[in-house]
Design a protein around this motif. Sequence first.
Motif, PDB file in Angstrom:
ATOM      1  N   GLY A 119     -96.916 -61.436  -9.574  1.00 23.62           N
ATOM      2  CA  GLY A 119     -98.141 -62.186  -9.771  1.00 23.62           C
ATOM      3  C   GLY A 119     -97.804 -63.526 -10.371  1.00 23.62           C
ATOM      4  O   GLY A 119     -96.654 -63.820 -10.670  1.00 23.62           O
ATOM      5  N   GLU A 120     -98.827 -64.305 -10.522  1.00 17.42           N
ATOM      6  CA  GLU A 120     -98.700 -65.624 -11.119  1.00 17.42           C
ATOM      7  C   GLU A 120     -98.033 -65.512 -12.491  1.00 17.42           C
ATOM      8  O   GLU A 120     -98.367 -64.644 -13.292  1.00 17.42           O
ATOM      9  N   MET A 121     -97.089 -66.395 -12.746  1.00 18.91           N
ATOM     10  CA  MET A 121     -96.417 -66.382 -14.049  1.00 18.91           C
ATOM     11  C   MET A 121     -97.373 -66.827 -15.153  1.00 18.91           C
ATOM     12  O   MET A 121     -98.270 -67.645 -14.919  1.00 18.91           O
ATOM     13  N   THR A 122     -97.119 -66.305 -16.328  1.00 15.28           N
ATOM     14  CA  THR A 122     -98.025 -66.567 -17.454  1.00 15.28           C
ATOM     15  C   THR A 122     -97.586 -67.786 -18.241  1.00 15.28           C
ATOM     16  O   THR A 122     -96.469 -67.842 -18.758  1.00 15.28           O
ATOM     17  N   LYS A 123     -98.489 -68.753 -18.362  1.00 14.47           N
ATOM     18  CA  LYS A 123     -98.211 -69.928 -19.201  1.00 14.47           C
ATOM     19  C   LYS A 123     -98.370 -69.529 -20.654  1.00 14.47           C
ATOM     20  O   LYS A 123     -99.357 -68.898 -21.021  1.00 14.47           O
ATOM     21  N   LYS A 124     -97.416 -69.940 -21.449  1.00 14.03           N
ATOM     22  CA  LYS A 124     -97.525 -69.658 -22.880  1.00 14.03           C
ATOM     23  C   LYS A 124     -98.186 -70.819 -23.610  1.00 14.03           C
ATOM     24  O   LYS A 124     -99.064 -70.645 -24.437  1.00 14.03           O
ATOM     25  N   SER A 125     -97.707 -72.012 -23.291  1.00 20.19           N
ATOM     26  CA  SER A 125     -98.216 -73.180 -24.003  1.00 20.19           C
ATOM     27  C   SER A 125     -97.726 -74.413 -23.277  1.00 20.19           C
ATOM     28  O   SER A 125     -96.851 -74.342 -22.418  1.00 20.19           O
ATOM     29  N   GLU A 126     -98.295 -75.541 -23.635  1.00 18.00           N
ATOM     30  CA  GLU A 126     -97.793 -76.797 -23.089  1.00 18.00           C
ATOM     31  C   GLU A 126     -97.973 -77.868 -24.155  1.00 18.00           C
ATOM     32  O   GLU A 126     -98.829 -77.772 -25.028  1.00 18.00           O
ATOM     33  N   ARG A 127     -97.129 -78.878 -24.075  1.00 18.51           N
ATOM     34  CA  ARG A 127     -97.254 -79.988 -25.007  1.00 18.51           C
ATOM     35  C   ARG A 127     -96.632 -81.214 -24.370  1.00 18.51           C
ATOM     36  O   ARG A 127     -95.810 -81.110 -23.468  1.00 18.51           O
ATOM     37  N   VAL A 128     -97.030 -82.365 -24.891  1.00 18.49           N
ATOM     38  CA  VAL A 128     -96.428 -83.611 -24.436  1.00 18.49           C
ATOM     39  C   VAL A 128     -95.517 -84.112 -25.542  1.00 18.49           C
ATOM     40  O   VAL A 128     -95.944 -84.278 -26.682  1.00 18.49           O
ATOM     41  N   LEU A 129     -94.265 -84.303 -25.193  1.00 17.98           N
ATOM     42  CA  LEU A 129     -93.290 -84.768 -26.168  1.00 17.98           C
ATOM     43  C   LEU A 129     -93.252 -86.281 -26.146  1.00 17.98           C
ATOM     44  O   LEU A 129     -93.219 -86.904 -25.083  1.00 17.98           O
ATOM     45  N   ARG A 130     -93.230 -86.872 -27.335  1.00 14.84           N
ATOM     46  CA  ARG A 130     -93.271 -88.324 -27.465  1.00 14.84           C
ATOM     47  C   ARG A 130     -91.874 -88.860 -27.715  1.00 14.84           C
ATOM     48  O   ARG A 130     -90.939 -88.102 -27.989  1.00 14.84           O
ATOM     49  N   GLU A 131     -91.772 -90.165 -27.683  1.00 14.55           N
ATOM     50  CA  GLU A 131     -90.456 -90.803 -27.907  1.00 14.55           C
ATOM     51  C   GLU A 131     -89.840 -90.367 -29.222  1.00 14.55           C
ATOM     52  O   GLU A 131     -90.517 -90.310 -30.250  1.00 14.55           O
ATOM     53  N   ASN A 132     -88.588 -90.028 -29.127  1.00 13.26           N
ATOM     54  CA  ASN A 132     -87.740 -89.625 -30.253  1.00 13.26           C
ATOM     55  C   ASN A 132     -87.950 -88.191 -30.730  1.00 13.26           C
ATOM     56  O   ASN A 132     -87.151 -87.692 -31.510  1.00 13.26           O
ATOM     57  N   GLN A 133     -88.973 -87.531 -30.210  1.00  4.56           N
ATOM     58  CA  GLN A 133     -89.115 -86.107 -30.551  1.00  4.56           C
ATOM     59  C   GLN A 133     -88.020 -85.316 -29.872  1.00  4.56           C
ATOM     60  O   GLN A 133     -87.559 -85.672 -28.783  1.00  4.56           O
ATOM     61  N   CYS A 134     -87.648 -84.185 -30.478  1.00  3.78           N
ATOM     62  CA  CYS A 134     -86.627 -83.331 -29.882  1.00  3.78           C
ATOM     63  C   CYS A 134     -87.129 -81.897 -29.821  1.00  3.78           C
ATOM     64  O   CYS A 134     -87.492 -81.326 -30.846  1.00  3.78           O
ATOM     65  N   ALA A 135     -87.147 -81.327 -28.626  1.00  6.20           N
ATOM     66  CA  ALA A 135     -87.576 -79.947 -28.439  1.00  6.20           C
ATOM     67  C   ALA A 135     -86.356 -79.054 -28.294  1.00  6.20           C
ATOM     68  O   ALA A 135     -85.262 -79.520 -27.954  1.00  6.20           O
ATOM     69  N   TYR A 136     -86.579 -77.777 -28.524  1.00  8.69           N
ATOM     70  CA  TYR A 136     -85.491 -76.804 -28.404  1.00  8.69           C
ATOM     71  C   TYR A 136     -85.999 -75.598 -27.640  1.00  8.69           C
ATOM     72  O   TYR A 136     -87.142 -75.173 -27.806  1.00  8.69           O
ATOM     73  N   ILE A 137     -85.137 -75.037 -26.799  1.00  8.18           N
ATOM     74  CA  ILE A 137     -85.491 -73.805 -26.105  1.00  8.18           C
ATOM     75  C   ILE A 137     -84.238 -73.005 -25.829  1.00  8.18           C
ATOM     76  O   ILE A 137     -83.140 -73.562 -25.724  1.00  8.18           O
ATOM     77  N   ASN A 138     -84.414 -71.684 -25.768  1.00  9.94           N
ATOM     78  CA  ASN A 138     -83.365 -70.814 -25.238  1.00  9.94           C
ATOM     79  C   ASN A 138     -84.054 -69.658 -24.536  1.00  9.94           C
ATOM     80  O   ASN A 138     -85.284 -69.536 -24.592  1.00  9.94           O
ATOM     81  N   ASP A 139     -83.288 -68.835 -23.868  1.00  6.03           N
ATOM     82  CA  ASP A 139     -83.876 -67.789 -23.033  1.00  6.03           C
ATOM     83  C   ASP A 139     -84.750 -66.808 -23.805  1.00  6.03           C
ATOM     84  O   ASP A 139     -85.683 -66.234 -23.246  1.00  6.03           O
ATOM     85  N   SER A 140     -84.478 -66.628 -25.090  1.00  7.20           N
ATOM     86  CA  SER A 140     -85.308 -65.668 -25.832  1.00  7.20           C
ATOM     87  C   SER A 140     -86.683 -66.248 -26.131  1.00  7.20           C
ATOM     88  O   SER A 140     -87.640 -65.517 -26.372  1.00  7.20           O
ATOM     89  N   ILE A 141     -86.785 -67.551 -26.079  1.00  7.28           N
ATOM     90  CA  ILE A 141     -88.083 -68.193 -26.314  1.00  7.28           C
ATOM     91  C   ILE A 141     -88.907 -68.160 -25.032  1.00  7.28           C
ATOM     92  O   ILE A 141     -90.117 -67.961 -25.049  1.00  7.28           O
ATOM     93  N   GLY A 142     -88.236 -68.353 -23.917  1.00  8.55           N
ATOM     94  CA  GLY A 142     -88.953 -68.295 -22.646  1.00  8.55           C
ATOM     95  C   GLY A 142     -88.374 -69.237 -21.625  1.00  8.55           C
ATOM     96  O   GLY A 142     -87.214 -69.663 -21.718  1.00  8.55           O
ATOM     97  N   LEU A 143     -89.192 -69.554 -20.656  1.00 12.62           N
ATOM     98  CA  LEU A 143     -88.804 -70.462 -19.577  1.00 12.62           C
ATOM     99  C   LEU A 143     -89.676 -71.698 -19.685  1.00 12.62           C
ATOM    100  O   LEU A 143     -90.750 -71.652 -20.298  1.00 12.62           O
ATOM    101  N   HIS A 144     -89.223 -72.780 -19.075  1.00 10.62           N
ATOM    102  CA  HIS A 144     -90.116 -73.928 -19.113  1.00 10.62           C
ATOM    103  C   HIS A 144     -90.002 -74.786 -17.867  1.00 10.62           C
ATOM    104  O   HIS A 144     -89.048 -74.685 -17.089  1.00 10.62           O
ATOM    105  N   ARG A 145     -91.056 -75.597 -17.674  1.00 19.81           N
ATOM    106  CA  ARG A 145     -91.054 -76.657 -16.679  1.00 19.81           C
ATOM    107  C   ARG A 145     -91.207 -77.960 -17.455  1.00 19.81           C
ATOM    108  O   ARG A 145     -92.003 -78.045 -18.386  1.00 19.81           O
ATOM    109  N   VAL A 146     -90.454 -78.947 -17.047  1.00 21.01           N
ATOM    110  CA  VAL A 146     -90.522 -80.260 -17.703  1.00 21.01           C
ATOM    111  C   VAL A 146     -90.929 -81.274 -16.658  1.00 21.01           C
ATOM    112  O   VAL A 146     -90.389 -81.281 -15.547  1.00 21.01           O
TER     113      VAL A 146
END
Lengths: 204, 374
Positions: A119-146
């Motif tokens: 079925g359709e994948m479940t969105k957890k959250s979304e955000r817009v990252l601004r200049e100089n911000q730094c995001a972090y992800i790994n497989d235990s957190i989930g998947l993402h689209r950028v």
Amino acid sequence: MEQPLQTETWKAQSLEELVRILHRIFAEDKVSVDEVQALMESYESNPEEWLQYAKFDQYRYTRNLVDNGNGKFNLMILCWGEGHGSSIHDHTDSHCFMKILQGNLKETLFEWPEKKGNGEMTKKSERVLRENQCAYINDSIGLHRVENISHTEPAVSLHLYSPPFNTCNTFDQRTGHKHKVTMTFYSQFGERTVCSLLNIYYIR
Amino acid sequence: MAAAGGERPDLEPGPELAIEESEPEPESEPEPEPALAAELAARRSAEARRLVLSPRRLSGPLPAGLSQWFPALEVLDVSGTGLTEMGTELLSLPCLHTLLAKNNRLGGSRSLPKGLEQAPLSRSLRVLNLSGNRFSEVPPALLQLRGLRSLSLGGNRLHGIPPDIQELHSLEFLYLGGNFITAIPPELAKLPSLRYLVLCDNKIQSIPPQLAQLHSLRSLSLHNNLLTYLPREILNLVHLDELSLRGNPLVVRFVRDLTYNPPSLQELAGRTIKTRNVPYTPSDLPESLVRYLSLASNCPNPKCGGVYFDSCVRQIKFVDFCGKYRLPLMHYLCSPECSSPFSSASQSSTSQSESDSEDEASVAAHRMQKVLLG
């Protein structure tokens, strides 16, 4: 370069210094995610320092290798034209740091699909990252689209992956089906790479 | 803020214009026109090819005299200057090939000057970026720019695309993302050199099948629209490398647009034979029909009984999936329905497509993997 205090707070005054400090950090056996994230955020983007790596492609985002971290990490700059975006993907058991150098990027987090899910994948959250911000992800957190959702501004981001990896899975949002893909670099150390010119196995 | 840009392998400098000129850093407070004119006159140069005026605020159109002070101008960037109309000075620039005017207040009827048709600009201009303005329609004057190769009207207020867009016969790159476009005129398909078409973030409900005539199209961005189906003809876009479809309420089914390309009796008969397992031997049919029936392709999904006839399967890579990763469009559209056990496609028990025995499922999954990886 400031000496780290007990809390290991770094401030990178330039891209070169950022790379140097990263090498120091990753030379240790243990690396703190918070430390790296804070370091990446501390660097104030200065286009003059990274313009040589920022090679755009008309049709899709590009991956431009900046430093290969003595095998411990890959540092690369991604260039996103207006409307360019990635697939939903995982990070092959690695740590992924993403810092915005110019413009904005939207990050949409997804849950891992069920094993037999169809079925359709479940969105957890979304955000817009601004200049100089730094995001972090790994497989235990989930998947993402950028994606660069701007129709007027290109975006540039600085990514650190540790350990380095050149394959990952991309996911079909409608079904959760995954497919393994191999990634390549559009340029390395400021030079266009031949295999990119041949457009072989280019991951989005 | 300087926009970082870079080379494009194929085009001349694109909308992401590179590094700012060695022109001095402009001030940011509002600039009354005479002062700007005086400053430009003072910095006149017969050799300067690029001029960046952003982020000054312009109170009027481009200063008269610009073409005399900078006769060799090839690239003009007036993005983010608050421009409400270009003015007639544009008509006097003899060799301008790139005009960047994004994030301004253009959109009124006087945005572009009259008389473009006769101006050198109509032949010299290659790149025009009007993204982030207030255009509610494509200004007719723009269609006089017959040499245009790259046009961006992203992030405006367009409700449609004029059929006369076909006049821009050199157009290779057309960015119309982020507007309010509801329909695509079939005349868009008459642009023979169009390689990159961006229509994402609009309100488009259907794609005219004529778009399949865009033989040069490499990349088609349709994500975040109101599409419920795709015309089968889209399979004809053999050079398409990238297609984004996410964020559309796609009904997963092929719909032939009966007005333009009704299925032939041969195809309908062929499908019936295949899905109902009508037996035949080579001696029953003319050789041409035997060959035709052998061209039937099955959806790689083992649970789908879908059969279609294409002399070669069109393989289009999906931006949503991955870059160089080939996936038959048919399969992409088929799969969610195929995996539903109650879909009409799988009504037949065993068609001549793959059987859905459990043992074969894993083999088929493996085959699907192979198909998907190309």
